[in-house]
Design a protein around this motif. Structure first.
Motif, short mmCIF file in Angstrom:
data_model
loop_
_atom_site.label_atom_id
_atom_site.label_comp_id
_atom_site.label_asym_id
_atom_site.label_seq_id
_atom_site.Cartn_x
_atom_site.Cartn_y
_atom_site.Cartn_z
N THR A 180 -24.13 -17.31 8.13
CA THR A 180 -23.77 -16.95 6.84
C THR A 180 -24.50 -15.60 6.37
OG1 THR A 180 -23.53 -19.31 6.38
CG2 THR A 180 -23.54 -17.76 4.41
N LYS A 181 -23.74 -14.60 6.18
CA LYS A 181 -24.44 -13.58 5.88
C LYS A 181 -24.59 -13.07 4.53
CE LYS A 181 -24.48 -12.14 10.12
NZ LYS A 181 -25.37 -13.36 10.83
N TYR A 182 -25.48 -12.16 4.14
CA TYR A 182 -25.63 -11.33 3.01
C TYR A 182 -25.03 -10.19 2.82
CZ TYR A 182 -28.30 -8.71 -0.39
OH TYR A 182 -28.62 -7.67 -1.31
N GLY A 183 -24.14 -9.77 2.03
CA GLY A 183 -23.58 -8.40 1.91
C GLY A 183 -23.80 -7.86 0.57
N CYS A 184 -23.90 -8.81 -0.74
CA CYS A 184 -23.95 -8.04 -2.00
C CYS A 184 -24.84 -8.89 -2.89
CB CYS A 184 -22.63 -7.86 -2.43
SG CYS A 184 -21.67 -9.62 -3.00
N GLY A 185 -24.73 -10.26 -2.59
CA GLY A 185 -25.56 -10.77 -3.56
C GLY A 185 -24.77 -11.39 -4.97
N ILE A 186 -23.62 -10.79 -5.34
CA ILE A 186 -22.98 -10.90 -6.47
C ILE A 186 -21.60 -11.43 -6.49
CG2 ILE A 186 -24.57 -9.26 -7.61
CD1 ILE A 186 -22.22 -7.42 -7.54
N ALA A 187 -21.30 -12.00 -5.33
CA ALA A 187 -19.73 -12.76 -5.33
C ALA A 187 -18.88 -11.74 -5.16
CB ALA A 187 -19.65 -13.76 -6.60
N GLN A 188 -19.09 -10.46 -4.71
CA GLN A 188 -18.02 -9.32 -4.60
C GLN A 188 -17.61 -9.21 -3.16
OE1 GLN A 188 -16.69 -7.48 -7.14
NE2 GLN A 188 -17.70 -8.91 -8.53
N CYS A 189 -18.06 -9.69 -1.99
CA CYS A 189 -17.82 -9.19 -0.81
C CYS A 189 -17.70 -10.35 0.14
CB CYS A 189 -19.06 -8.59 -0.15
SG CYS A 189 -20.36 -9.58 0.41
N GLY A 190 -17.77 -11.77 0.04
CA GLY A 190 -17.33 -12.81 0.61
C GLY A 190 -18.16 -13.05 1.96
N ALA A 191 -19.09 -12.19 2.41
CA ALA A 191 -19.77 -12.33 3.40
C ALA A 191 -20.66 -13.69 3.79
CB ALA A 191 -20.57 -11.21 3.95
N CYS A 192 -20.83 -14.40 2.52
CA CYS A 192 -21.43 -15.50 2.45
C CYS A 192 -20.74 -16.57 2.24
CB CYS A 192 -22.64 -15.29 1.50
SG CYS A 192 -21.67 -15.42 -0.19
N THR A 193 -19.41 -16.37 2.62
CA THR A 193 -18.63 -17.65 2.24
C THR A 193 -18.91 -19.00 3.16
OG1 THR A 193 -16.85 -15.96 1.38
CG2 THR A 193 -16.02 -18.45 2.31
N MET A 222 -16.80 -21.22 -1.00
CA MET A 222 -17.54 -20.73 -2.15
C MET A 222 -18.51 -19.77 -1.64
SD MET A 222 -16.85 -23.09 -4.58
CE MET A 222 -18.14 -24.00 -5.39
N ARG A 223 -18.76 -18.84 -2.48
CA ARG A 223 -20.01 -17.80 -2.27
C ARG A 223 -21.36 -18.47 -2.27
NH1 ARG A 223 -16.72 -13.13 -3.30
NH2 ARG A 223 -14.64 -13.97 -2.52
N SER A 224 -22.00 -18.44 -1.17
CA SER A 224 -23.17 -19.19 -1.10
C SER A 224 -24.36 -18.47 -1.95
CB SER A 224 -23.77 -19.30 0.38
OG SER A 224 -23.82 -18.27 1.22
N CYS A 225 -23.91 -16.86 -1.99
CA CYS A 225 -25.10 -16.50 -2.83
C CYS A 225 -25.08 -16.74 -4.17
CB CYS A 225 -24.63 -14.79 -2.84
SG CYS A 225 -23.29 -14.18 -3.50
N GLN A 226 -24.00 -17.31 -4.74
CA GLN A 226 -24.22 -17.93 -6.18
C GLN A 226 -24.30 -19.30 -6.43
OE1 GLN A 226 -23.25 -15.40 -8.56
NE2 GLN A 226 -23.84 -14.06 -6.69
S1 FES Z 1 -23.17 -11.97 -0.57
FE1 FES Z 1 -21.40 -11.00 -1.23
S2 FES Z 1 -20.08 -12.51 -2.05
FE2 FES Z 1 -21.99 -13.50 -1.50
#
Ligand code: FES
Ligand code: FES
Lengths: 769, 152
Positions: B36-49, B57-61
């Motif tokens: 599960t990857k970090y890309g933005c931390g603000i629910a904008q990129c989907g890398a953490c799905t 769900m976005r796991s960064c949130q």
């Molecule tokens: S890290 Fe980009 S949506 Fe969660």
């Protein structure tokens, strides 16, 4: 031929250190995408035998091939080993691929940049495979007591005329002790005999990628490792006055907060100029990030804060100013413009662009007195190692005049540094600059513990080495509806890098030609961004030519072909003289008065354009579809594109792009097509949406909520075709990006009548004109 | 630090973390599931799905404190032997370039297919718009989702 095709003999020295079987990491059976009907060797060998720096062979015939260059998504970790495997003549299914470490003794140019990996590696990779094959054959011949020429090889099996055969594994041990054959005794295959090159082979890391195995730098974990987040100045040109870390230290998990020693600014533009940094070290990424947020720092400007409006005004002023020293002049441009019936002049503007690699910058470092271990995503491992050696003062004092002493001192320092390259979540030029690696080294040294530095997306976007904002003014002198003069003026922040750009198309195809450049010095750090030099030049030039064709009543494709035909007469005249006159001085004299040729081969350019016109239905457009044409040569590869735009609900929508490419031999079509599609989509995405502005020295976009990247519903279908001419391969990481913006702009124009001069084309969800 | 009992990929795991730690970092730093990857931390990129009770769900949130009693699935647990129809389709189409976004793409696509077994282009666009691929593999992602839909 150029020296890139000269083989570095030391690459082929037999490396006994490779044998012994202890080097297998991350072995993966499906690594080579085995089709169902081929049974790969199913067991691991008991022993491995190093044949040369690129490969070792197991006693059961399994082959490990080391991929020398960094992998950033251009898929060379698959395609470089394919080239070795081809000449070795082994079944791809019996190959395991491993990423090589940094080793300048064994490999040359371990760099991901300039779309050059395949082009530079082409000869040495083939020679590595072919040399190894010859050694295996020599080994077999010795056992059979026959002449090696009596042996034949196919798919990892060596046979003699009596019908006896050895597998590679049977003779690997003998072969590994054989003398390395002379270059002239090594034969390379004919292209028509290729079995691996030119076929679709899946990504060797596919299993790890689709099952989420650790693969990227950010996935690095080590015993005792701590995480560091780093605060940098919010704006360019600032220094730190004070920092209050009281609240940050209260964040649970935060271990320590340190100021980083200020590094001297390097002399090149790509270095991150934010020198003052505060590192928050914690036992988790989250704590480090939270701690960083809780820091209260006061910064002060050391140079005037810049902003986008003033950049724009200054660049336009520069583009209007007279150049002291043109980069190239052909004929008599002044007279041509004076005699013109009409002068067409247009200015094209583009903003700074951040790279936004999907994997934010990060690096692992463990610095002790004995050893420096580095793991992470870096496009320039060799250069970065050198910088780290200097940073840590590892290079012992020596007489600067004494070259040998310097070499010994460097080698001694480098022996302490072990740099492992990881797969990179994108590079796009940002990972050429190792500022993040240096941070990890500094922090690890100070903390005396292994450290992973991790940048937040906000760090990544706001402390970049951006594609510089650049404006082009282009003028054409028109007489009798023909271009008789062409004048290209570049004005770029920090001087967009030039090299031989002035020799690009349409240079040598127009009798009176001039190219000027101007630089606007800035404290914003700038550097290489996918297809540096040309990523916006192509957009401007190809949009301009489209407008000139329209204004002069010419067909846009035919007009380019006419320019190329003129360039061809110049090119052919040069070739003729070069063939006739071998003496350098005489040749130079004979060429006096002959226009310099362009940096491209007109025939290849013409072929790619014609094929695109054919595949894209140029001149034969169905109702409701609007076409835009664009073609560009860069990074040794020829590209022509036709974008198709439809009007959907009153809005122009890019539906499809036909992209024709001449990159010579296509090593792995499945991967090449992927990269081409990505390049075109990237070019379109940034032309349409890429916008990055500054206020008071500070980027106004920090994350993907404000900075817009192209998404699936905006990405057109990209149809790819190749010109198959059997030429030596060139790269694909960059060249399909530059022409894409103009293909779209020109198609928008045919759909709406509106010309796009400035990027991005879309702002606040509105298409701009 | 608090202790949480989490059901991850069908296995109960006890973790210690600050209550506000996003699941993304619990997975990556504490449990060691780094797919599960970090890309933005603000629910904008989907890398953490990831999947929470089967939904993407976005796991960064997602703070770890809200995750007890949920069924959490990550890319590592999508299938037992990498045989999910999407994983097969990803192989067949050779989708990744750099590969960094792909776990998030696959997890989001898997949730799409479980809600809609035969999505059309528009459905795919709507569902996948939240996942950025910086390398631009969108053509292949779409084709692979269609292949997977056909084969499942
Ligand atoms: S890290 Fe980009 S949506 Fe969660
Ligand atoms: S494959 Fe690189 S970001 Fe998607």
């Amino acid at each position: 031929m150029e020296n890139i095709n000269k083989i570095n003999r030391r690459n082929f020295l037999k490396l006994s250190g490779l044998s012994g079987g202890g080097l297998i990491l991350g072995f993966n059976w499906s690594s080579c995408n085995s089709p169902k009907d081929i049974t790969p060797i199913k067991t691991m060998p008991k022993e491995w035998f190093g044949i040369n720096a690129f490969l070792k062979i197991g006693d059961n015939g399994l082959v490990t091939i080391y991929s020398p260059n960094p992998e950033i998504g251009q898929n060379i970790k698959t395609s470089m080993p394919m080239i070795v495997a081809e000449e070795l003549d082994v079944k791809w299914e019996d190959v395991i691929v491993e990423q090589a470490g940094l080793n300048t003794e064994w490999y040359s140019r371990q760099v991901a940049g300039g779309s050059q990996s395949i082009r530079h590696g082409w000869t040495s990779l083939r020679m590595a495979g072919a040399t190894a094959k010859q050694m295996l054959v020599n080994g077999a011949a010795k056992q059979w007591q026959i002449d090696p020429s009596e042996c034949s090889v196919a798919d990892g099996i060596i046979s003699n005329k009596k019908g006896e055969s050895f597998g590679f594994g049977d003779v690997a041990k003998v072969a590994s002790t054989m003398e390395v054959p002379k270059e002239e005794d090594v034969k390379l295959k004919k292209t028509e005999d290729y079995k691996i090159i030119g076929t679709d082979r899946g990504n060797v890391d596919i299993e790890e990628i689709i099952t989420g195995k650790p693969l990227f730098g950010i996935d690095t974990k080590r015993e005792g490792m701590m995480y560091a987040a780093v605060l940098r100045a919010p704006a360019f040109g600032q220094k730190l006055i004070s920092v209050d870390d009281t609240e940050a230290l209260k964040v649970k998990g935060v271990q320590k907060i340190i100021k980083l020693q200020i590094l001297q600014r390097q002399k090149f533009k790509g270095e991150n100029v934010m020198l003052d940094k505060i590192a928050v070290i914690a036992n988790s990424t989250w704590a480090a990030m939270k701690g960083k947020k809780a820091l209260v720092a006061i910064w002060e400007n050391t140079s005037p804060a810049e902003n986008t409006i003033s950049h724009k005004i200054a660049l336009n002023k520069l583009a209007d100013s007279k150049s002291k020293k043109p980069v190239r002049i052909d004929g008599d441009p002044n007279t041509a413009f004076a005699q013109a019936d009409e002068i067409i002049e247009r200015t094209y503007e583009s903003p700074f662009l951040p790279h936004n690699c999907m994997e934010p910058m990060n690096f692992f470092a463990s610095v002790t007195n004995e050893k420096v271990e580095l793991v992470g995503p870096i496009q320039t491992p060799e250069w970065t190692r050198g910088r780290i050696a200097s940073l840590l003062n590892l290079i012992e004092e020596h007489d600067p005049e004494d070259k040998d002493a310097a070499k010994i001192a460097r080698e001694k320092a480098f022996a302490k540094i072990d740099l492992q390259m990881t797969r990179m979540g994108g590079g796009f030029g940002r990972r050429l600059y190792g500022d993040f690696a240096l941070e990890a080294v500094q922090i690890s040294k100070e903390m005396e513990t292994p450290i992973q530095v991790i940048w937040t997306r906000e760090d990544d976007m706001t402390a970049g080495t951006y594609r510089p904002a650049v404006h082009y003014k282009i003028r054409a002198a028109i007489k009798n509806n023909k271009i008789i003069g062409y004048h290209l003026i570049e004005a770029a922040v920090n001087g967009n890098m030039w090299s031989s750009l002035a020799d690009g198309f349409p240079a040598s195809g127009i009798s009176n030609y001039q190219c000027d450049n101007h630089s606007l010095e800035s404290n914003v750090s700038t550097g290489a961004w996918r297809a540096p030099y040309t990523n916006f030049l192509a957009s401007a030039e190809q949009s301009f030519l489209d407008e000139v064709a329209q204004k002069t009543g010419q067909d846009a494709v035919q007009m380019r072909l006419n320019i190329l035909n003129q360039a061809k007469t110049i090119f052919d005249a040069h070739t003729k003289l070069e063939e006739e006159i071998k003496d350098k001085e005489k040749l130079k004299a004979a060429k006096q008065g002959l226009m310099a040729k362009g940096n491209y081969e007109p025939d290849r350019f013409i072929a790619v354009i014609k094929l695109a016109a054919e595949k894209g239905g140029w001149g034969n457009t169905p109702l409701g579809i609007h076409l835009g044409f664009s073609a560009f040569f860069s990074h040794n590869t020829y590209v022509a594109q036709i974008a198709q735009v439809k009007i959907v609900d009153d809005v122009p929508k890019v539906d499809k792009v036909i992209c024709v490419v001449d990159c010579g031999i296509v090593v792995n079509p499945m991967a090449a097509t992927n990269l081409i599609q990505g390049g075109v989509i990237d070019g379109i995405g940034h032309s349409m949406f890429g916008d990055f502005t500054f206020e008071n020295g500070q980027p106004t976009m920090e994350n993907f909520n404000k900075y817009r990247l192209i998404r699936m519903d905006e990405a057109p279908q990209i149809e790819v075709h190749y010109v198959n001419n059997g030429k030596s391969p060139s790269g694909l990481g960059e060249p399909t990006l530059p022409p894409a913006g103009a293909a779209v702009a020109n198609a928008f124009h045919s759909a709406t009548g509106v010309r796009m001069y400035n990027q991005p084309f879309v702002k606040d969800n509105k298409v701009l004109g | 630090m608090a202790t949480y009992n989490l059901n991850i990929n069908g296995k109960m795991q006890t973790v210690e973390a600050e209550s506000d730690t996003p699941m993304l970092w619990v997975l990556r730093d504490v449990i060691g599931l780094v797919g599960t990857k970090y890309g933005c931390g603000i629910a904008q990129c989907g890398a953490c799905t990831i999947h929470i009770d089967g939904q993407a769900m976005r796991s960064c949130q997602l703070p770890v404190s809200a995750m007890e009693s949920k069924k959490i699935t990550t890319i590592e647990g999508l299938s037992a032997d990498a045989s999910h129809p999407l994983q097969d389709a990803w192989r067949q189409h050779d989708v990744p370039q750099c590969g960094y976004c792909q776990a998030g793409q696959i997890m989001n696509a898997a949730a799409l297919l479980s809600n809609n077994s035969n999505p059309n282009d528009q459905d795919i666009d709507d569902a996948m718009r939240g996942n950025i691929c910086r390398c631009g593999t969108y053509n292949r992602i779409k084709a692979a989702i269609k292949t997977a839909a056909k084969n499942s």
